[in-house]
Design a protein around this motif. Structure first.
Motif, PDB file in Angstrom:
ATOM      1  N   LYS A 196       0.824  -1.210   0.000  1.00  0.00           N
ATOM      2  CA  LYS A 196       0.000   0.000   0.000  1.00  0.00           C
ATOM      3  C   LYS A 196       0.859   1.262   0.000  1.00  0.00           C
ATOM      4  O   LYS A 196       0.579   2.220  -0.747  1.00  0.00           O
ATOM      5  CB  LYS A 196      -0.930   0.004   1.213  1.00  0.00           C
ATOM      6  CG  LYS A 196      -1.844   1.222   1.263  1.00  0.00           C
ATOM      7  CD  LYS A 196      -2.790   1.168   2.449  1.00  0.00           C
ATOM      8  CE  LYS A 196      -3.695   2.392   2.474  1.00  0.00           C
ATOM      9  NZ  LYS A 196      -4.650   2.352   3.617  1.00  0.00           N
ATOM     10  N   ARG A 219       2.194   1.777  -3.416  1.00  0.00           N
ATOM     11  CA  ARG A 219       1.131   2.198  -4.341  1.00  0.00           C
ATOM     12  C   ARG A 219       0.799   3.676  -4.170  1.00  0.00           C
ATOM     13  O   ARG A 219       0.682   4.419  -5.149  1.00  0.00           O
ATOM     14  CB  ARG A 219      -0.126   1.350  -4.120  1.00  0.00           C
ATOM     15  CG  ARG A 219      -1.307   1.799  -4.986  1.00  0.00           C
ATOM     16  CD  ARG A 219      -2.542   0.953  -4.738  1.00  0.00           C
ATOM     17  NE  ARG A 219      -3.019   1.008  -3.366  1.00  0.00           N
ATOM     18  CZ  ARG A 219      -3.696   2.037  -2.838  1.00  0.00           C
ATOM     19  NH1 ARG A 219      -3.963   3.115  -3.572  1.00  0.00           N
ATOM     20  NH2 ARG A 219      -4.126   1.967  -1.593  1.00  0.00           N
ATOM     21  N   GLU A 241      -4.312   4.650  -7.628  1.00  0.00           N
ATOM     22  CA  GLU A 241      -5.453   4.166  -6.867  1.00  0.00           C
ATOM     23  C   GLU A 241      -5.549   2.650  -7.040  1.00  0.00           C
ATOM     24  O   GLU A 241      -4.984   2.076  -7.972  1.00  0.00           O
ATOM     25  CB  GLU A 241      -6.741   4.838  -7.350  1.00  0.00           C
ATOM     26  CG  GLU A 241      -6.773   6.347  -7.157  1.00  0.00           C
ATOM     27  CD  GLU A 241      -6.754   6.745  -5.687  1.00  0.00           C
ATOM     28  OE1 GLU A 241      -7.308   5.987  -4.860  1.00  0.00           O
ATOM     29  OE2 GLU A 241      -6.177   7.812  -5.370  1.00  0.00           O
ATOM     30  N   ARG A 242      -6.285   2.027  -6.144  1.00  0.00           N
ATOM     31  CA  ARG A 242      -6.422   0.572  -6.225  1.00  0.00           C
ATOM     32  C   ARG A 242      -6.966   0.098  -7.577  1.00  0.00           C
ATOM     33  O   ARG A 242      -6.440  -0.882  -8.138  1.00  0.00           O
ATOM     34  CB  ARG A 242      -7.298   0.059  -5.084  1.00  0.00           C
ATOM     35  CG  ARG A 242      -6.577   0.009  -3.748  1.00  0.00           C
ATOM     36  CD  ARG A 242      -7.521  -0.342  -2.620  1.00  0.00           C
ATOM     37  NE  ARG A 242      -6.831  -0.423  -1.345  1.00  0.00           N
ATOM     38  CZ  ARG A 242      -7.441  -0.385  -0.156  1.00  0.00           C
ATOM     39  NH1 ARG A 242      -8.752  -0.258  -0.102  1.00  0.00           N
ATOM     40  NH2 ARG A 242      -6.736  -0.465   0.961  1.00  0.00           N
ATOM     41  N   GLY A 289      -4.936  -2.423  -9.908  1.00  0.00           N
ATOM     42  CA  GLY A 289      -5.625  -3.670 -10.235  1.00  0.00           C
ATOM     43  C   GLY A 289      -5.730  -3.887 -11.737  1.00  0.00           C
ATOM     44  O   GLY A 289      -5.497  -4.999 -12.233  1.00  0.00           O
ATOM     45  N   ALA A 329     -10.151  -4.049  -7.900  1.00  0.00           N
ATOM     46  CA  ALA A 329      -9.727  -3.188  -6.792  1.00  0.00           C
ATOM     47  C   ALA A 329      -9.925  -3.893  -5.454  1.00  0.00           C
ATOM     48  O   ALA A 329      -9.124  -3.719  -4.520  1.00  0.00           O
ATOM     49  CB  ALA A 329     -10.515  -1.875  -6.820  1.00  0.00           C
ATOM     50  N   SER A 330     -10.982  -4.698  -5.356  1.00  0.00           N
ATOM     51  CA  SER A 330     -11.245  -5.409  -4.104  1.00  0.00           C
ATOM     52  C   SER A 330     -10.159  -6.439  -3.810  1.00  0.00           C
ATOM     53  O   SER A 330      -9.798  -6.676  -2.647  1.00  0.00           O
ATOM     54  CB  SER A 330     -12.614  -6.087  -4.150  1.00  0.00           C
ATOM     55  OG  SER A 330     -12.671  -7.050  -5.193  1.00  0.00           O
ATOM     56  N   ILE A 384      -6.976  -6.126  -4.778  1.00  0.00           N
ATOM     57  CA  ILE A 384      -5.826  -5.340  -4.327  1.00  0.00           C
ATOM     58  C   ILE A 384      -6.008  -4.960  -2.865  1.00  0.00           C
ATOM     59  O   ILE A 384      -5.054  -5.015  -2.072  1.00  0.00           O
ATOM     60  CB  ILE A 384      -5.658  -4.071  -5.196  1.00  0.00           C
ATOM     61  CG1 ILE A 384      -5.445  -4.456  -6.666  1.00  0.00           C
ATOM     62  CG2 ILE A 384      -4.483  -3.231  -4.682  1.00  0.00           C
ATOM     63  CD1 ILE A 384      -4.258  -5.334  -6.933  1.00  0.00           C
ATOM     64  N   ALA A 385      -7.233  -4.596  -2.486  1.00  0.00           N
ATOM     65  CA  ALA A 385      -7.520  -4.266  -1.090  1.00  0.00           C
ATOM     66  C   ALA A 385      -7.248  -5.467  -0.183  1.00  0.00           C
ATOM     67  O   ALA A 385      -6.681  -5.325   0.905  1.00  0.00           O
ATOM     68  CB  ALA A 385      -8.965  -3.810  -0.942  1.00  0.00           C
ATOM     69  N   GLU A 407      -3.550  -5.763   0.314  1.00  0.00           N
ATOM     70  CA  GLU A 407      -3.018  -4.712   1.183  1.00  0.00           C
ATOM     71  C   GLU A 407      -3.432  -4.891   2.640  1.00  0.00           C
ATOM     72  O   GLU A 407      -2.721  -4.475   3.548  1.00  0.00           O
ATOM     73  CB  GLU A 407      -3.475  -3.341   0.677  1.00  0.00           C
ATOM     74  CG  GLU A 407      -2.871  -2.962  -0.663  1.00  0.00           C
ATOM     75  CD  GLU A 407      -3.283  -1.589  -1.140  1.00  0.00           C
ATOM     76  OE1 GLU A 407      -2.681  -1.102  -2.124  1.00  0.00           O
ATOM     77  OE2 GLU A 407      -4.209  -0.992  -0.547  1.00  0.00           O
TER      78      GLU A 407
END
Length: 284
Positions: free
Chosen positions: A33, A36, A42-43, A47, A54-55, A57-58, A61
């Motif tokens: 994170k 990044r 941004e995610r 992604g 993006a989820s 990548i979350a 992280e």
């Protein structure tokens, strides 16, 4: 010498050190994170460049999921990390396994010989993705979705052993009851049996079935795996319920080697075993 761990590959659930979101995985996620954010991405942007949502990548992280090695390599390049993420790749890869299986997984990946006796489920090295998912979904206590996905990715990753430039010699003795137990349903077990036939055609793999009708059976004490390393070390891995052990003392390992040799003599031959599996498929 013995090494003790919490539970085995087919154990009943995670212990305190097995859950995602702790230790090294969280530290890696925080580093990802920070890099990044420093790269002003941004995610969704990261992604998209990695081919993930993006989820996802979350999840990486936040330490809820573990990225595969190829993703770590890509992220290192995209974020200009200068090798910081790549340096953690090996440890992160080990962290994808439950704590109890990490030492065994390392030895398995480096082995020149593996000899396996299975009594409850098809060995992880031979499992299809659908069969493995069904096995994880049946675990009690229940595994959450992220943990199932993490374990599934790790199990499929272990099968890279078949793609090694110099693949190890592998042999499996499998109880007939394992092959007839419809884990995951009819289609899943059919696909699993078909995969066994494919693996059985490999020159370095021998699969043998132990028929239920055998009166003589040297494996009544339960499943185990014999491992030989590049350095010639011989190790036995045993697991039951919530306990697993790696044995390295020569006397114990020798006893299991003798036991396995007798098991192979009592089981169907590799050719007979493939014919047996083909017959099971024809009955479905």
């Amino acid at each position: 010498m013995e090494q003790h761990r919490g539970a085995g590959e087919a154990g009943e659930g995670p212990g305190p050190d097995d859950e995602p979101g702790t230790g090294l995985v969280v530290a890696f996620g925080r580093q990802l994170k920070l890099l990044r954010v420093a790269a002003e991405l941004e995610r969704p942007e990261l992604g998209a460049r990695l081919g993930y949502s993006a989820s996802t990548i979350a999840s990486y992280e936040q330490g809820r999921r573990i990225p595969p090695p190829s993703v770590i390599d890509q992220a290192d390049e995209i974020l200009g990390a200068g090798g910081v993420l790549k340096a953690l790749k090996e440890e992160v890869a080990r962290a994808q396994y439950p704590a109890f299986f990490r030492d065994a997984a390392r030895l398995e990946a480096e082995a020149v010989e593996l000899h396996v006796y299975d009594t409850h489920v098809i060995n992880g090295l031979l499992q299809t993705e659908e069969y493995a998912r069904a096995v994880f979904r049946m675990r009690r206590p229940l595994l959450d979705r992220d943990t199932i996905q993490q374990r599934l990715s790790a199990r499929m990753g272990r099968q890279e052993i078949f793609s090694r430039r110099r693949p190890p010699t592998l042999s499996f003795v499998i109880e007939e009851s394992v092959l007839t137990r419809p884990i995951g349903g009819r289609e899943v077990i059919q696909g699993q049996l078909e995969q066994l036939l494919l693996h059985g055609q490999r020159r370095n793999v021998e699969i043998q079935v132990m028929p239920n009708e055998r009166e003589e059976h040297s494996g009544l004490a339960g499943p185990f795996t014999l491992i030989e390393t590049r350095e010639g070390r011989r190790i036995a891995y045993v697991e039951v319920q919530k306990d697993s052990r790696l044995y390295t003392d020569r006397e114990t390992v020798r006893e299991m080697e003798v036991q396995y040799g007798i098991l192979r003599a009592q089981a169907l031959t590799p050719r007979e075993s493939l014919t047996f599996i083909e017959k099971l498929l024809g009955e479905r």
